[in-house]
Motif scaffolding. Structure first.
Motif, PDB file in Angstrom:
ATOM      1  N   LEU A 154       0.657  -1.294  -0.067  1.00  0.00           N
ATOM      2  CA  LEU A 154       0.040   0.016   0.126  1.00  0.00           C
ATOM      3  C   LEU A 154       0.995   1.222  -0.015  1.00  0.00           C
ATOM      4  CD1 LEU A 154      -2.947  -1.138   2.381  1.00  0.00           C
ATOM      5  CD2 LEU A 154      -3.046  -0.695  -0.298  1.00  0.00           C
ATOM      6  N   ALA A 155       2.052   1.171   0.475  1.00  0.00           N
ATOM      7  CA  ALA A 155       3.007   2.356   0.474  1.00  0.00           C
ATOM      8  C   ALA A 155       3.617   2.774  -0.877  1.00  0.00           C
ATOM      9  CB  ALA A 155       3.895   2.144   1.765  1.00  0.00           C
ATOM     10  N   LEU A 156       3.822   1.527  -1.329  1.00  0.00           N
ATOM     11  CA  LEU A 156       4.453   1.595  -2.713  1.00  0.00           C
ATOM     12  C   LEU A 156       3.233   2.069  -3.604  1.00  0.00           C
ATOM     13  CD1 LEU A 156       6.434  -1.700  -2.794  1.00  0.00           C
ATOM     14  CD2 LEU A 156       7.396   0.722  -2.699  1.00  0.00           C
ATOM     15  N   SER A 157       2.123   1.703  -3.522  1.00  0.00           N
ATOM     16  CA  SER A 157       0.638   1.866  -4.459  1.00  0.00           C
ATOM     17  C   SER A 157       0.848   3.700  -4.180  1.00  0.00           C
ATOM     18  CB  SER A 157      -0.349   1.304  -3.862  1.00  0.00           C
ATOM     19  OG  SER A 157      -0.210  -0.002  -4.139  1.00  0.00           O
ATOM     20  N   TRP A 158       0.777   4.058  -2.993  1.00  0.00           N
ATOM     21  CA  TRP A 158       0.537   5.508  -2.544  1.00  0.00           C
ATOM     22  C   TRP A 158       1.577   6.261  -3.290  1.00  0.00           C
ATOM     23  CZ3 TRP A 158      -3.006   7.843   0.014  1.00  0.00           C
ATOM     24  CH2 TRP A 158      -2.784   9.254   0.329  1.00  0.00           C
ATOM     25  N   LEU A 159       2.940   5.976  -3.511  1.00  0.00           N
ATOM     26  CA  LEU A 159       3.865   6.614  -4.229  1.00  0.00           C
ATOM     27  C   LEU A 159       3.778   6.478  -5.743  1.00  0.00           C
ATOM     28  CD1 LEU A 159       7.205   5.271  -2.022  1.00  0.00           C
ATOM     29  CD2 LEU A 159       5.944   7.662  -2.152  1.00  0.00           C
ATOM     30  N   VAL A 160       3.429   5.356  -6.269  1.00  0.00           N
ATOM     31  CA  VAL A 160       3.210   4.939  -7.565  1.00  0.00           C
ATOM     32  C   VAL A 160       1.962   6.026  -7.948  1.00  0.00           C
ATOM     33  CG1 VAL A 160       2.547   3.431  -9.199  1.00  0.00           C
ATOM     34  CG2 VAL A 160       4.063   2.858  -7.793  1.00  0.00           C
ATOM     35  N   ALA A 161       0.974   6.047  -7.194  1.00  0.00           N
ATOM     36  CA  ALA A 161      -0.227   6.723  -7.580  1.00  0.00           C
ATOM     37  C   ALA A 161       0.013   8.159  -7.525  1.00  0.00           C
ATOM     38  CB  ALA A 161      -1.399   6.420  -6.654  1.00  0.00           C
ATOM     39  N   GLY A 162       0.883   8.673  -6.743  1.00  0.00           N
ATOM     40  CA  GLY A 162       1.312   9.994  -6.953  1.00  0.00           C
ATOM     41  C   GLY A 162       2.136  10.484  -8.017  1.00  0.00           C
ATOM     42  N   ALA A 163       2.942   9.686  -8.576  1.00  0.00           N
ATOM     43  CA  ALA A 163       3.608   9.499  -9.838  1.00  0.00           C
ATOM     44  C   ALA A 163       2.712   9.616 -11.039  1.00  0.00           C
ATOM     45  CB  ALA A 163       4.967   8.526  -9.885  1.00  0.00           C
ATOM     46  N   VAL A 164       2.018   8.813 -11.143  1.00  0.00           N
ATOM     47  CA  VAL A 164       1.017   8.731 -12.292  1.00  0.00           C
ATOM     48  C   VAL A 164      -0.043  10.006 -12.202  1.00  0.00           C
ATOM     49  CG1 VAL A 164      -0.969   7.364 -13.047  1.00  0.00           C
ATOM     50  CG2 VAL A 164       0.971   6.202 -12.074  1.00  0.00           C
TER      51      VAL A 164
END
Length: 129
Positions: free
Chosen positions: A48-58
């Motif tokens: 979920l933490a990685l998802s948060w970071l990837v979502a921010g970049a996207v």
């Protein structure tokens, strides 16, 4: 509609790849030592933490209003679940076995994490710049 398809794929695919690698480590190294539920409980917050970071970049690359972020997350969730099923099938598990595994405590916790993954684009504030 197509305005959120590319961002959904750009969100789902790298998160799936990262989660696949973490899942391989979980199943081979962690789960035999502490059990499936505890192993998933360790993995879910990391994904979920990685998802948060990837979502921010996207979302920096493809800014979306809230309804499109919600649609992006829903489509990304569907893509993730399709990839999860395809992976299970490729490792010899049946579709019924895949669904049955989701009914276990570890499976339900993993599914909750996957739902969280789908909600992150809608919950995350639109990043600036």
């Amino acid at each position: 509609m197509s305005h959120f398809v590319k961002p959904a794929l750009a969100y789902a695919l790298p998160v799936f790849a990262l989660a696949f690698c973490l899942g391989a480590l979980r199943v081979t190294l962690v789960e035999p030592r502490i059990g499936p539920l505890a192993a998933v409980a360790l993995e879910v917050p990391v994904v979920l933490a990685l998802s948060w970071l990837v979502a921010g970049a996207v979302l920096r690359r493809w800014p979306q209003d809230w309804p499109r972020r919600l649609a992006m997350g829903a489509l990304a969730f569907l893509v993730l679940m399709a990839l999860e099923l395809a992976t299970a099938l490729s490792f010899g598990q049946s579709a019924a076995g895949f669904l049955a595994a989701m009914a276990t405590p570890a499976g339900l916790l993993g599914l909750a994490g996957q739902v969280g993954f789908g909600l992150i684009p809608a919950l995350r504030p639109q990043p600036s710049g």
